[in-house]
Enzyme design. Sequence first.
Site, PDB file in Angstrom:
ATOM      1  N   THR A   1      45.935  38.288  34.004  1.00 19.22           N
ATOM      2  CA  THR A   1      45.769  38.272  35.455  1.00 19.22           C
ATOM      3  C   THR A   1      44.322  37.891  35.769  1.00 19.22           C
ATOM      4  O   THR A   1      43.709  38.400  36.687  1.00 19.22           O
ATOM      5  CB  THR A   1      46.265  39.609  36.027  1.00 19.22           C
ATOM      6  N   HIS A   2      43.755  37.003  34.961  1.00 19.00           N
ATOM      7  CA  HIS A   2      42.342  36.651  35.073  1.00 19.00           C
ATOM      8  C   HIS A   2      42.134  35.252  35.636  1.00 19.00           C
ATOM      9  O   HIS A   2      41.418  34.448  35.060  1.00 19.00           O
ATOM     10  CB  HIS A   2      41.663  36.771  33.700  1.00 19.00           C
ATOM     11  N   LEU A   3      42.778  34.957  36.751  1.00 19.89           N
ATOM     12  CA  LEU A   3      42.442  33.733  37.486  1.00 19.89           C
ATOM     13  C   LEU A   3      41.067  33.918  38.125  1.00 19.89           C
ATOM     14  O   LEU A   3      40.718  35.031  38.521  1.00 19.89           O
ATOM     15  CB  LEU A   3      43.465  33.485  38.596  1.00 19.89           C
TER      16      LEU A   3
END
Lengths: 587, 221
Positions: A515-517
């Site tokens: 979830t590291h956009l």
Amino acid sequence: MKTLPAADVVIIGGGWTGLLMAKELGSRTALSVVVLERGGPRKTDDYANSMDELDYAVRLRLMQDTSLETVTFRHSSGQRALPLRQLGSFLAGSGVGGAGEHWNGVCFRFLPDCFELLSRTMEKYGSKRLPEDHAIQDWGVNYDDLEPHYARAEEMMGISGKAGNLRGKQIEGGNIFEGWRSAEYPTPPTKIPYFSALFREAASTLGYHPYPIPAATTSQPYTNPDGVARPGCFYCGYCERFGCMVGAKAQPTNTLMPVIQKRKNVSIRTGAWVRRIVQEDAQNGKRARGVTYLDAKGEEVFQPAELIFLASWILNNTRLLLLSEIGEPYNPDTGKGTLGRNLTHQVSFPAVTAFFEKPLNRFMGSGSAGVCVSDLDGDLLDHSRLPFLRGGCLVAFSLGYRPIANFGVVPQTVKTTWGLEWKKAAVHYYDRTGNIVFSGEHLAYRGNYMDLDPAYKDHFGDALLRLTLDWRDNERNMAEFATGKSVEIARAMGAKEVTLFPGLKRYDATRYQSTHLQGGTIMGRSPDRSVVNPYLQHWQIPNLLVLGGSAFPQNASTNPTLTLLALTYRTADAVVDRYLKSPSPLA
Amino acid sequence: MRRREFLTLSASSIGGVLVYSLDRRVFRLSTRSVESIRIPLRFFSRAEALIVAAAASRIVPSDETGPGAREAGVAVYIDRQLAGPWGRDRYRYSQEPFEEHAPPELGYQGKATPQQIYRQALKDLTGFDLLDTAAQDEKLKEIEGTLFFSLLRRNTIEGMFCDPMHGGNIDMLGWQLIGFPGPRMSNYDDVDKHFGEAFRPKPASLSQVTRGNVRPSEDEV
């Protein structure tokens, strides 16, 4: 529309960064602070009955409701984007605590050279080595600036780990490649389960420098400098996609909310769906006047404020500025405009799936229990003879292995995916299988960006955010290299059979990656190339600050939470010590 | 409202097991006390449920390594999921235009809900449960590449290994099969021990572990 009495401060978003800012301003000033969170309230007690893989990990009970709002996606700017009708490659959170509730708690610092990526890379390799369409930049802040704030964030959460570089002195057993740290981790490393222990031994034998993952699933009871006490981790394995039922995993609800709830000057409004930030012309340019939102009853409200923090995660930070027409949208053809540029993700994938003879007991674990090697990270290898720049980490997680997600993984010798032969193999290998995960840096490119979608709308009729994103050869070559290295380790661990990651092709929005956009409202030293200054203050609107990973000009290889909290601490200091005395640009 | 239909399972085929009735009371059956049980269906007709039960049990068959989808009550699980918010696409973005031929990296882009996908596909499988197992396997091979089959396979695995409150994994048969103990409050004393040997605590379900009142998603309106 109803207009409410003015607040000194409005914070949009009640996740890690928004609530950390609320805690800091609420404790250090007498300002009235209103946090607007579009999801519902959450607390530790809510998670007591949440150890249900189906409803939480498969049906994603804690995540953003995509029936109300999602994003659209395409690989390149010539294509028509389509909506991501269900979450896939990343998991946006919702409710108080945001994604900080359902995270794994992996808490790395970024390597020092990440913050000066453009200048360091140019210095060492020259401009010819950079991909033609790269958009990488320096952050406008460096590791030494951030070190004290990293230490504060670690103390606030009680991070468990082992230092590898104490004030410049290398320490075996920690990550000897990390930036200097002013202090040892607040708590000792977590326990290391069998699979991760096998990895540690094999990696050592091969000459790597394995170390325990820095963990917000704290290894022992801990009381932080704010006086907030949390128990140690019980290794139940229900971390990622779940809230911690005992509060051992640092989450905004168990670490920040106990402080915030004691402050009468901070209020949290849930079900408050912010739709616009309203700006007006002021003496020296523009200023933000307040925000409009729909309250929990669906009534439209205007909340005036003197100071506004936008802290609603990467995608919504960018989208709210676009919808509010604040700043110039980025145009990939001309390179003009800054809002929406430098969308990055992470080169994250299971590099090798290894099958073992002995059972691994993988149901036991914790979101951030495990072992990592960073020998391939950053610029630690000499890239002059490698077909890619930068690198990443190889990790053996023991985060709690759950059956719906993992049943059915079998060696390649089994040719079917259902039926008798498959079932027998799947039953045999269920607890004899482990992944070595690679997590690598994602460079920024001119063609990877965000803007508003012309066709698809949210529940209220506002345009969805459109992501334009794909891999380039740098990521594909990095992935291939990392896969080769991980197979060597898997063999040294005693794997009888291995399945290799097939390689990165096109960006796959259905495969969960992380979830590291990052990006969209990036920070920098020049208003021509960034949206916010090095204090996360909007270049054109000094009373608007934008917190979170949307500020990262490009992504590092590891998990971003500690870095975005460190940046938030630094901004809080600048606001309290300087801005409040004289509201003006901080840089 | 349509007439309520029931799936009748032979008690000997599911062994002496815990069965979760519609109102969620648990009762234990033994093969000696009854010959069959009737489970009220929420979405499927009886004929549809029999097809799904038969197909699921070819995906995860029963064999000498242990029970399969039939014993675990997978058809009951799928029936409840389809009747609930997931089956209706309650949380899926469903604004038009849909695109039936989108690149696979963008996920399913069609209009049909899981309810509609199952109902349509089951029409084409009429009589499937009456075929012998070899003919059933042949039929499934023909549809292996369809969206319906990928849903059925996924749902079968879910029904094998979900918490029993969802209607599948009856008596935690699925968990017993693979040595998964279910949710455990603490592994603190064991997590760094038992290296190289199987550690298999007795499975316990969520309600047994927490003694709390848990509302499964399929019961949401």
